[in-house]
Design an enzyme around this catalytic site. Sequence first.
Site, short mmCIF file in Angstrom:
data_model
loop_
_atom_site.label_atom_id
_atom_site.label_comp_id
_atom_site.label_asym_id
_atom_site.label_seq_id
_atom_site.Cartn_x
_atom_site.Cartn_y
_atom_site.Cartn_z
CB CYS A 31 -0.92 -0.01 1.21
SG CYS A 31 -2.17 1.29 1.10
NE ARG A 76 -16.48 -3.48 -3.58
CZ ARG A 76 -16.57 -2.32 -4.22
NH1 ARG A 76 -15.50 -1.55 -4.36
NH2 ARG A 76 -17.72 -1.93 -4.72
N GLY A 127 -4.31 -4.45 0.54
CA GLY A 127 -3.35 -3.52 -0.03
C GLY A 127 -4.03 -2.47 -0.90
CG MET A 183 -14.53 -3.37 11.89
SD MET A 183 -14.92 -4.51 10.55
CE MET A 183 -14.18 -3.72 9.16
NE ARG A 208 -19.07 -7.68 1.68
CZ ARG A 208 -20.30 -7.23 1.70
NH1 ARG A 208 -21.25 -7.98 2.21
NH2 ARG A 208 -20.60 -6.05 1.24
CB CYS A 242 -15.16 -15.00 8.13
SG CYS A 242 -15.55 -13.71 9.33
CG ASP A 295 -27.03 36.17 31.90
OD1 ASP A 295 -27.96 36.94 32.25
OD2 ASP A 295 -25.83 36.33 32.20
N1 SAM Z 1 -6.10 0.38 -0.08
C1 SAM Z 1 -7.49 0.34 -0.36
C2 SAM Z 1 -8.21 1.43 0.38
O1 SAM Z 1 -7.59 2.16 1.14
O2 SAM Z 1 -9.41 1.59 0.17
C3 SAM Z 1 -8.15 -0.99 -0.16
C4 SAM Z 1 -7.79 -1.78 1.06
S1 SAM Z 1 -8.45 -1.16 2.56
C5 SAM Z 1 -7.81 -2.32 3.72
C6 SAM Z 1 -10.14 -1.58 2.42
C7 SAM Z 1 -11.07 -0.84 3.37
O3 SAM Z 1 -10.90 -1.32 4.67
C8 SAM Z 1 -10.86 0.65 3.42
O4 SAM Z 1 -12.07 1.32 3.14
C9 SAM Z 1 -10.43 0.89 4.83
O5 SAM Z 1 -10.84 2.13 5.27
C10 SAM Z 1 -11.07 -0.26 5.56
N2 SAM Z 1 -10.41 -0.56 6.85
C11 SAM Z 1 -9.11 -0.81 7.06
N3 SAM Z 1 -8.86 -1.00 8.38
C12 SAM Z 1 -10.04 -0.89 9.02
C13 SAM Z 1 -10.46 -0.99 10.38
N4 SAM Z 1 -9.59 -1.24 11.37
N5 SAM Z 1 -11.76 -0.83 10.68
C14 SAM Z 1 -12.65 -0.57 9.69
N6 SAM Z 1 -12.33 -0.46 8.38
C15 SAM Z 1 -11.05 -0.62 8.04
#
Ligand code: SAM
Length: 587
Positions: free
Chosen positions: A113, A156, A160, A284, A352, A364, A555
């Site tokens: 990333c 989808r 990364g 999360m 999913r 999951c 006041d």
């Molecule tokens: N790099 C891409 C991005 O930033 O969208 C795709 C991967 S990213 C891991 C996918 C999604 O997971 C993003 O929308 C991110 O905000 C969300 N995400 C990552 N860590 C998270 C967490 N601890 N709690 C909730 N959502 C999370």
Amino acid sequence: MFNHYSQAPICIINYTLKHRNSICMCSLLLPTDDKAHNPETCLYRHLVTMTNILRSGIQKSPWKFLASCSKTNRNLHGLIQNAQEYLKPISSPLVDTFNRKHNYLRISLTEKCNLRCTYCMPAEGVPLTPKENLLTTDEILKLARLFVSQGTTKIRLTGGEPTVRPDLLEIIQGLGELKSQGLESIGMTSNGIALKRKLPALKKAGLDTLNISLDTLDRDMFGIMTRRQGFDKVLGAIDEAVRINVERVKINCVVIRGTNDDQVLHFAGYTKDHPVNVRFIEYMPFDGNRWKSEKMVPYRELLTRIESIYGKLTKLTDDKNDTTKAYQVPGYQGKLGFISSMTDHFCDTCNRLRITADGSIKVCLFGNSEVSLRDLLRQDQSDEKIVQVIGNAVRRKKRKHAAIALSVVPSFLLSPLQRRHYSSQNRLTHTDPKTGEARMVAVEGKKDSQREARAVGRIVLPSEAFKLLKKNEIHTLKGNVLVVAQIAGIQASKQTSQLIPLCHPLALTFINVNLWLDDEKSSVECESTVRTVGKTGVEMEALMATSTALLTVYDMCKAASKYMVIQDIHVVSKEGGKSGSWQWENK
Ligand code: SAM
């Protein structure tokens, strides 16, 4: 036959859908030689819609598709024959033991990333799988084809960061070719940093929907949360996606208390002129992201906060498998959504499956168990064998995700039964149950815990007084109204036990009083947050702060008008203590 309006020739397809004893006669009118309405595309779209209706309404039961059509069009005849095959219910390897049908596949293209979001990745990055162990372009497309042959309709791409993968365009082109085999939608989740220039080609190749992650509309905060620069590039990518009419543009915003939860109101404002769907995701717990329950803001609290400023939001209809609870500020172009993975998980309707960048299937997001499909591909195993392994993994899927079985379970995660148990303990603790006499509750036996309460309220002013306040002219008489009210609220909160007879004196560790003007309501809105570490809660302290701040506004403005009304003072949330968390819910 001819279309009554355009006089273009049309044909009619009559067909019958049978389910148990029910029969549904359907007719579809199709243009035969109108280039703008290619009959094959029309029929295809119609069949996809019918398939979805059938799949959602009719579970595993057998049903039949019988059709006849005008003999004049051979192509349509062939298509209808294919349709009988295509419209088969989703095949069993993708159905788990709870009868959940997994028609949605997420493929991670890479572990790399170009950002280091604090809630997602450590500053130093994650250990990367050697390149030769990652799925190649062909392997990704082969797995995608297998999944589509089994009933996957939605794919989808994620990571990364998918845009760092050089063959992204090739992958989307390859997936685009699966659209003739039942794939309906190709989506991608990206951080938007390296996206803008790539977007037109990706869309042309078949990309249908786009989720862009953006947690703040504040450039400095973006730098802090992502540990990188690039805020303008992300905004540019969002604008470009809207400009080239990407079908659905969504913004993903992970909300973390004390970090970016104030951004929720800015994002709500952003939807006024931006036709995008902003989704707030409950924070999360993932390995090593130092998740704490108090940092997670439950969606109900966010909803209340937004409604306290923007008024009642319009509830939009959610699709069956949709993880988002969708809303809209009336009259705004964009939408708002809440992804309540933590407080109201959607495991029951989860459809999913995931493939990791190194080719393992994950059933999951929170589960650790993975089975390598890459190894099977590289051993040249047959399609049947790979499908069988996928089916075995799907059948092992648990009913609920593991994150909701955390050792510290806040009350909003309890089952209705557990909640009822706790609420049966509700009683008036400040009166003696036998004599009814007032008393201060004995708390020496209670454990100390981190506690927080938030209380809101407002004072509505006549428009003339509101205008004066807005121009800040009242301060020429008595000083800056909102600043004085803020200090008054903080001071009062510390005095709560002096004024409310049965309140315990508390050592408060944090008090924040926010006041702001709301043009639409002609009001001053107030929200107070109070924290302590102790044996009793701080709801009274938060209410005291809000009440006194609003009284102070009264006041200071009463010389301009006395027709002011203080309203709606109430606690919106509390955390900590034996009873755990609580949020105001609109009934
Ligand atoms: N790099 C891409 C991005 O930033 O969208 C795709 C991967 S990213 C891991 C996918 C999604 O997971 C993003 O929308 C991110 O905000 C969300 N995400 C990552 N860590 C998270 C967490 N601890 N709690 C909730 N959502 C999370």
